[in-house]
Design a protein around this motif. Structure first.
Motif, mmCIF file in Angstrom:
data_model
loop_
_atom_site.group_PDB
_atom_site.id
_atom_site.type_symbol
_atom_site.label_atom_id
_atom_site.label_comp_id
_atom_site.label_asym_id
_atom_site.label_seq_id
_atom_site.Cartn_x
_atom_site.Cartn_y
_atom_site.Cartn_z
ATOM 1 N N SER A 179 -48.817 -13.076 0.154
ATOM 2 C CA SER A 179 -49.379 -11.915 -0.523
ATOM 3 C C SER A 179 -50.883 -12.120 -0.661
ATOM 4 O O SER A 179 -51.376 -13.245 -0.598
ATOM 5 C CB SER A 179 -48.735 -11.711 -1.897
ATOM 6 O OG SER A 179 -47.394 -11.283 -1.763
ATOM 7 N N TYR A 219 -52.188 -6.944 -0.595
ATOM 8 C CA TYR A 219 -50.855 -6.769 -0.011
ATOM 9 C C TYR A 219 -49.912 -7.619 -0.840
ATOM 10 O O TYR A 219 -50.082 -8.834 -0.927
ATOM 11 C CB TYR A 219 -50.861 -7.235 1.446
ATOM 12 C CG TYR A 219 -49.489 -7.388 2.069
ATOM 13 C CD1 TYR A 219 -48.736 -6.265 2.420
ATOM 14 C CD2 TYR A 219 -48.950 -8.647 2.332
ATOM 15 C CE1 TYR A 219 -47.489 -6.400 3.001
ATOM 16 C CE2 TYR A 219 -47.713 -8.791 2.913
ATOM 17 C CZ TYR A 219 -46.981 -7.667 3.249
ATOM 18 O OH TYR A 219 -45.732 -7.801 3.818
ATOM 19 N N LYS A 260 -46.074 -8.730 -1.243
ATOM 20 C CA LYS A 260 -44.795 -8.757 -0.542
ATOM 21 C C LYS A 260 -43.661 -9.021 -1.526
ATOM 22 O O LYS A 260 -43.687 -10.005 -2.271
ATOM 23 C CB LYS A 260 -44.808 -9.835 0.536
ATOM 24 C CG LYS A 260 -43.514 -9.891 1.340
ATOM 25 C CD LYS A 260 -43.566 -10.980 2.400
ATOM 26 C CE LYS A 260 -42.242 -11.015 3.154
ATOM 27 N NZ LYS A 260 -42.213 -12.107 4.151
ATOM 28 N N GLU A 261 -42.672 -8.122 -1.538
ATOM 29 C CA GLU A 261 -41.495 -8.257 -2.405
ATOM 30 C C GLU A 261 -41.933 -8.681 -3.805
ATOM 31 O O GLU A 261 -41.571 -9.746 -4.307
ATOM 32 C CB GLU A 261 -40.501 -9.255 -1.802
ATOM 33 C CG GLU A 261 -39.957 -8.790 -0.461
ATOM 34 C CD GLU A 261 -39.088 -9.823 0.226
ATOM 35 O OE1 GLU A 261 -38.905 -10.929 -0.343
ATOM 36 O OE2 GLU A 261 -38.598 -9.558 1.333
ATOM 37 N N THR A 270 -42.725 -3.787 -1.633
ATOM 38 C CA THR A 270 -43.791 -4.397 -0.847
ATOM 39 C C THR A 270 -44.853 -3.322 -0.661
ATOM 40 O O THR A 270 -44.548 -2.240 -0.149
ATOM 41 C CB THR A 270 -43.284 -4.887 0.518
ATOM 42 O OG1 THR A 270 -42.337 -5.950 0.312
ATOM 43 C CG2 THR A 270 -44.428 -5.404 1.383
#
Length: 305
Positions: free
Chosen positions: A13, A42, A44-45, A105
């Motif tokens: 991330s 960004y 992620k999850e 995400t």
């Protein structure tokens, strides 16, 4: 800039806040003063990601690639799903949170500029309903990735001017996509979703089972349908995306071949070089020599995996 969340950043991330001195230069530069990013990332999850802002002093864009979340604006709760875009103009108090069970995400970007309000208006997204289903678009994912490249620049102003114009590209692209957005049949083959997943995981390995599951198909039916539509296999396309990304990194940086290999998901630089040559017809080293004229374009021949 509105304070970003303090969500603990896991591997894969990104949270990138542009230094104040750079922001000041962007706000005074003729090439960037109309629109420029303040920070981007960004996640992620993003399990446990949540934020509340009673005072919001810039503009915020959030693009959900996968998973679920929710946002509360104007005393209304709105669900956020894969392919949704959230636009929060300056002054819009809000709360948002990733789903506990299926964490989202997302890409995100805070931005400002002399024409930032005009860019928001151009999107024609109501402040009363700031979530629109844009769908998953691999080209938009690539544009967010390119915006985040500025973090590797050692704070060179030109890289941030480029990022400012990349943000302009993203916002105008969203405006272009909106009239084309329409709901898809539940059993349709969502090629954009597949390609967006490939783009988002371009720095990793990605197997057929994961791709097939993203569109609820068996491996056999997924490969057959993908080949019928595109004329190639999903893994071949994924490899080509990786090599395109590698070419971009070789063009814009002085990173070693091994570093570029790792950034596109290959731990073995020798194997990466073999794949690169199979696709491009020349090695990564020879490709880089194109920049300085030590390798002739006449020798540059692409091959097929």
């Amino acid at each position: 800039m509105s304070t970003p969340s303090n969500w603990p950043l896991p591997p894969q991330s990104i949270r990138f806040i542009i230094p104040h001195k750079i922001i000041e230069k962007l706000s005074n530069n003729k090439l960037s003063k109309d629109l420029y990013p303040l920070g981007a990332g960004y996640y992620k999850e993003a399990e446990g990601h949540r934020m509340e802002r009673l005072e919001h002093d810039d503009h915020l864009l959030i693009y959900c690639l996968d998973g679920k979340g929710k946002i509360r604006v104007n005393q209304k709760n709105i669900a956020v799903n894969s392919g949704d875009l959230i636009v929060l103009p300056r002054g819009t108090a809000h709360q948002y949170a990733s789903s506990l069970n299926i964490p989202w995400t997302i890409y995100w970007c805070h931005f400002e500029g002399a024409l930032a309000d005009d860019f928001i208006t151009h999107l024609q997204i109501s402040e009363q309903k700031p979530v629109v289903h844009l769908g998953l678009h691999s080209s938009l994912v690539s544009e967010f990735d390119a915006l985040l490249e500025a973090r590797h620049s050692s704070y060179h102003l030109n890289a941030f001017i480029n990022a400012a114009n990349q943000l302009r590209q993203i916002l105008t692209h969203i405006a272009l996509l909106q009239p084309l957005v329409r709901s898809q049949d539940a059993d349709s083959f969502d090629l954009e979703k597949i390609h967006s997943l490939m783009q988002a995981r371009i720095h990793e390995q990605l197997d057929i089972d994961t791709l097939a599951a993203s569109v609820n198909l068996s491996k056999y039916h997924f490969i057959k349908k993908y080949r019928d539509i595109t004329g190639t296999t999903p893994i071949n396309h994924f490899i080509h995306l990786k090599i395109e990304r590698a070419c971009h990194l070789l063009d814009i940086s002085s990173r070693t071949i091994a570093e570029v290999a790792f950034m596109v998901g290959y731990e073995d630089a020798y194997y990466f070089s073999r794949v690169f040559k199979k696709v491009m017809g020349i090695s990564p080293t020879q490709y880089r020599k194109l920049q300085v004229g030590a390798w002739s374009y006449k020798s540059f021949k692409t091959a097929t995996v």
